[in-house]
Design a protein around this motif. Structure first.
Motif, PDB file in Angstrom:
ATOM      1  N   ILE A  97       0.871  -1.161   0.000  1.00  0.00           N
ATOM      2  CA  ILE A  97       0.000   0.000   0.000  1.00  0.00           C
ATOM      3  C   ILE A  97       0.918   1.223   0.000  1.00  0.00           C
ATOM      4  O   ILE A  97       1.819   1.327   0.833  1.00  0.00           O
ATOM      5  CB  ILE A  97      -0.922   0.024   1.238  1.00  0.00           C
ATOM      6  CG1 ILE A  97      -1.586  -1.345   1.470  1.00  0.00           C
ATOM      7  CG2 ILE A  97      -1.950   1.141   1.116  1.00  0.00           C
ATOM      8  CD1 ILE A  97      -2.497  -1.832   0.382  1.00  0.00           C
ATOM      9  N   VAL A  98       0.716   2.144  -0.943  1.00  0.00           N
ATOM     10  CA  VAL A  98       1.584   3.317  -1.086  1.00  0.00           C
ATOM     11  C   VAL A  98       0.744   4.556  -0.775  1.00  0.00           C
ATOM     12  O   VAL A  98      -0.322   4.752  -1.353  1.00  0.00           O
ATOM     13  CB  VAL A  98       2.196   3.393  -2.504  1.00  0.00           C
ATOM     14  CG1 VAL A  98       3.202   4.531  -2.585  1.00  0.00           C
ATOM     15  CG2 VAL A  98       2.873   2.063  -2.886  1.00  0.00           C
ATOM     16  N   PHE A 118       5.111   3.640   2.436  1.00  0.00           N
ATOM     17  CA  PHE A 118       4.388   2.452   1.973  1.00  0.00           C
ATOM     18  C   PHE A 118       4.206   1.532   3.173  1.00  0.00           C
ATOM     19  O   PHE A 118       4.869   1.693   4.207  1.00  0.00           O
ATOM     20  CB  PHE A 118       5.163   1.737   0.850  1.00  0.00           C
ATOM     21  CG  PHE A 118       6.223   0.810   1.369  1.00  0.00           C
ATOM     22  CD1 PHE A 118       6.009  -0.550   1.415  1.00  0.00           C
ATOM     23  CD2 PHE A 118       7.427   1.312   1.845  1.00  0.00           C
ATOM     24  CE1 PHE A 118       6.979  -1.391   1.937  1.00  0.00           C
ATOM     25  CE2 PHE A 118       8.401   0.480   2.351  1.00  0.00           C
ATOM     26  CZ  PHE A 118       8.175  -0.893   2.398  1.00  0.00           C
ATOM     27  N   GLY A 119       3.315   0.573   3.042  1.00  0.00           N
ATOM     28  CA  GLY A 119       3.135  -0.319   4.175  1.00  0.00           C
ATOM     29  C   GLY A 119       2.119  -1.413   3.967  1.00  0.00           C
ATOM     30  O   GLY A 119       1.829  -1.810   2.835  1.00  0.00           O
ATOM     31  N   VAL A 142     -12.835   1.638   8.369  1.00  0.00           N
ATOM     32  CA  VAL A 142     -11.649   2.446   8.620  1.00  0.00           C
ATOM     33  C   VAL A 142     -10.477   1.455   8.674  1.00  0.00           C
ATOM     34  O   VAL A 142     -10.602   0.360   9.225  1.00  0.00           O
ATOM     35  CB  VAL A 142     -11.779   3.306   9.900  1.00  0.00           C
ATOM     36  CG1 VAL A 142     -11.891   2.457  11.149  1.00  0.00           C
ATOM     37  CG2 VAL A 142     -10.637   4.280  10.010  1.00  0.00           C
ATOM     38  N   PHE A 143      -9.387   1.841   8.043  1.00  0.00           N
ATOM     39  CA  PHE A 143      -8.212   0.973   7.918  1.00  0.00           C
ATOM     40  C   PHE A 143      -7.039   1.564   8.683  1.00  0.00           C
ATOM     41  O   PHE A 143      -6.762   2.765   8.572  1.00  0.00           O
ATOM     42  CB  PHE A 143      -7.834   0.820   6.433  1.00  0.00           C
ATOM     43  CG  PHE A 143      -8.921   0.206   5.617  1.00  0.00           C
ATOM     44  CD1 PHE A 143      -9.027  -1.161   5.475  1.00  0.00           C
ATOM     45  CD2 PHE A 143      -9.878   1.014   4.988  1.00  0.00           C
ATOM     46  CE1 PHE A 143     -10.058  -1.724   4.726  1.00  0.00           C
ATOM     47  CE2 PHE A 143     -10.905   0.464   4.246  1.00  0.00           C
ATOM     48  CZ  PHE A 143     -10.992  -0.918   4.109  1.00  0.00           C
ATOM     49  N   ASP A 144      -6.376   0.725   9.448  1.00  0.00           N
ATOM     50  CA  ASP A 144      -5.142   1.127  10.113  1.00  0.00           C
ATOM     51  C   ASP A 144      -3.990   0.492   9.342  1.00  0.00           C
ATOM     52  O   ASP A 144      -3.994  -0.722   9.087  1.00  0.00           O
ATOM     53  CB  ASP A 144      -5.133   0.668  11.568  1.00  0.00           C
ATOM     54  CG  ASP A 144      -6.049   1.522  12.417  1.00  0.00           C
ATOM     55  OD1 ASP A 144      -5.767   2.722  12.537  1.00  0.00           O
ATOM     56  OD2 ASP A 144      -7.057   0.997  12.936  1.00  0.00           O
ATOM     57  N   PHE A 145      -3.038   1.338   8.972  1.00  0.00           N
ATOM     58  CA  PHE A 145      -1.888   0.886   8.193  1.00  0.00           C
ATOM     59  C   PHE A 145      -0.610   1.001   9.007  1.00  0.00           C
ATOM     60  O   PHE A 145      -0.427   1.949   9.776  1.00  0.00           O
ATOM     61  CB  PHE A 145      -1.729   1.740   6.930  1.00  0.00           C
ATOM     62  CG  PHE A 145      -2.884   1.665   5.987  1.00  0.00           C
ATOM     63  CD1 PHE A 145      -3.054   0.561   5.160  1.00  0.00           C
ATOM     64  CD2 PHE A 145      -3.796   2.698   5.903  1.00  0.00           C
ATOM     65  CE1 PHE A 145      -4.119   0.493   4.276  1.00  0.00           C
ATOM     66  CE2 PHE A 145      -4.862   2.646   5.017  1.00  0.00           C
ATOM     67  CZ  PHE A 145      -5.029   1.535   4.207  1.00  0.00           C
ATOM     68  N   LEU A 146       0.264   0.052   8.806  1.00  0.00           N
ATOM     69  CA  LEU A 146       1.606   0.080   9.356  1.00  0.00           C
ATOM     70  C   LEU A 146       2.514   0.634   8.265  1.00  0.00           C
ATOM     71  O   LEU A 146       2.604   0.052   7.180  1.00  0.00           O
ATOM     72  CB  LEU A 146       2.042  -1.340   9.732  1.00  0.00           C
ATOM     73  CG  LEU A 146       3.495  -1.530  10.121  1.00  0.00           C
ATOM     74  CD1 LEU A 146       3.767  -0.847  11.452  1.00  0.00           C
ATOM     75  CD2 LEU A 146       3.828  -2.999  10.199  1.00  0.00           C
ATOM     76  N   VAL A 147       3.145   1.773   8.531  1.00  0.00           N
ATOM     77  CA  VAL A 147       4.071   2.360   7.563  1.00  0.00           C
ATOM     78  C   VAL A 147       5.435   1.716   7.797  1.00  0.00           C
ATOM     79  O   VAL A 147       5.965   1.754   8.909  1.00  0.00           O
ATOM     80  CB  VAL A 147       4.153   3.895   7.712  1.00  0.00           C
ATOM     81  CG1 VAL A 147       5.107   4.486   6.676  1.00  0.00           C
ATOM     82  CG2 VAL A 147       2.760   4.509   7.569  1.00  0.00           C
ATOM     83  N   SER A 182      12.631  -3.877   4.408  1.00  0.00           N
ATOM     84  CA  SER A 182      11.578  -4.179   5.378  1.00  0.00           C
ATOM     85  C   SER A 182      10.487  -5.052   4.750  1.00  0.00           C
ATOM     86  O   SER A 182       9.907  -5.916   5.418  1.00  0.00           O
ATOM     87  CB  SER A 182      10.973  -2.899   5.957  1.00  0.00           C
ATOM     88  OG  SER A 182      10.445  -2.070   4.934  1.00  0.00           O
ATOM     89  N   TRP A 183      10.216  -4.853   3.457  1.00  0.00           N
ATOM     90  CA  TRP A 183       9.232  -5.698   2.752  1.00  0.00           C
ATOM     91  C   TRP A 183       9.766  -7.123   2.633  1.00  0.00           C
ATOM     92  O   TRP A 183       9.044  -8.090   2.876  1.00  0.00           O
ATOM     93  CB  TRP A 183       8.935  -5.120   1.378  1.00  0.00           C
ATOM     94  CG  TRP A 183       7.885  -5.871   0.614  1.00  0.00           C
ATOM     95  CD1 TRP A 183       8.094  -6.835  -0.339  1.00  0.00           C
ATOM     96  CD2 TRP A 183       6.467  -5.729   0.713  1.00  0.00           C
ATOM     97  NE1 TRP A 183       6.896  -7.303  -0.832  1.00  0.00           N
ATOM     98  CE2 TRP A 183       5.884  -6.631  -0.200  1.00  0.00           C
ATOM     99  CE3 TRP A 183       5.647  -4.923   1.478  1.00  0.00           C
ATOM    100  CZ2 TRP A 183       4.507  -6.751  -0.363  1.00  0.00           C
ATOM    101  CZ3 TRP A 183       4.270  -5.044   1.322  1.00  0.00           C
ATOM    102  CH2 TRP A 183       3.714  -5.946   0.409  1.00  0.00           C
TER     103      TRP A 183
END
Length: 193
Positions: A97-98, A118-119, A142-147, A182-183
Motif C-alpha cells: 500500500i503506497v 508504503f506499508g 476504517v483501515f489502520d496501516f503500518l508504515v 523491510s518488505w
C-alpha cells in the motif's frame, strides 16, 4: 514498456492494474486533509508516517450500500487477509500500500501530492459515520496501516519495484529485487518482522 494502464491518484483508494485480472502490483492511498471537517467530508484521516501509522476511512459514503462492496474497501479487505497471512506463499502475492497526501503549494490547495511511505494493512474496523450533506448515518470501514521502514534505502522509494510487479514476465518472487528491505523481511517472517 508494458501495455498496462498508468497508475493514477484520481480516487482515494486506487489499485494499480497488473499483468492479470487477479494481480495487484500496489494500491495507492490518497488523502485530502484540506477537506477534513468540511460539510462534504467531516471525518478525518490520520497520517503519522514518522511514527509508522496511518488511519484511513474507506470509500463508502452511500447509506444504502454495503460498505464491503465499495470498490476501494473491497480491494483493501482482500489485501488485509493476504497481509496477515502466516504463509509466506500467500504473503508474496500481497500488494504494498503506497500513501500520498494532498498538500498546499503556495495558494494552490489541490493537485499537489506528497509521498508518505508504503506499508501494510494492520487492522480493519466497521464503523458508523454521519454524512451531514445527506443528514444520514452510513456504514464504512476504517483501515489502520503500518508504515514500513525505508532507512536502509535512505528513505528513497524505488518505483522500479512497482514496475517489476506489473511485468507479466516476472513471477511474484522475481519482483523483489528493488523492494525495500523491510518488505523482504516481512515476506520471510510475517507481521512479527
Amino acid at each position: 514498456i508494458h501495455s498496462t494502464t498508468r497508475a493514477l491518484l484520481e480516487r482515494g483508494i486506487a489499485p494499480i492494474g497488473g499483468p492479470s485480472a487477479s494481480s495487484v502490483p500496489a494500491i495507492l492511498i490518497r488523502s485530502s486533509p484540506h477537506k477534513a471537517g468540511s460539510h462534504e467530508t467531516p471525518w478525518q484521516d490520520i497520517f503519522a508516517p514518522d511514527v509508522g501509522h496511518i488511519r484511513y476511512f474507506g470509500d463508502n459514503k452511500d447509506p444504502d450500500s454495503d460498505p464491503s462492496k465499495a470498490k476501494g474497501n473491497k480491494a483493501l479487505i482482500k489485501q488485509f487477509h493476504l497481509h496477515r497471512s502466516g504463509d509466506e506463499a500467500v504473503r508474496v502475492t500481497a500488494a504494498p500500500i503506497v500513501f500520498f497526501r494532498r498538500v498546499p503549494v503556495g495558494k494552490r490547495i489541490k493537485g499537489n501530492v506528497q509521498f508518505q511511505g508504503f506499508g501494510l494493512i494492520d487492522g480493519v474496523e466497521l464503523v458508523t459515520q454521519y454524512h451531514p450533506k445527506l443528514d444520514r448515518h452510513f456504514s464504512n470501514y476504517v483501515f489502520d496501516f503500518l508504515v514500513m521502514d525505508m532507512a536502509q534505502e535512505g528513505e528513497r522509494f524505488d518505483w522500479d519495484w512497482i514496475t517489476d510487479r506489473r511485468d507479466p514476465l516476472l513471477d511474484n518472487s522475481g519482483t523483489i529485487r528493488y523492494a525495500p528491505k523491510s518488505w523482504e523481511a516481512w515476506l520471510r517472517e510475517g507481521i512479527s518482522a
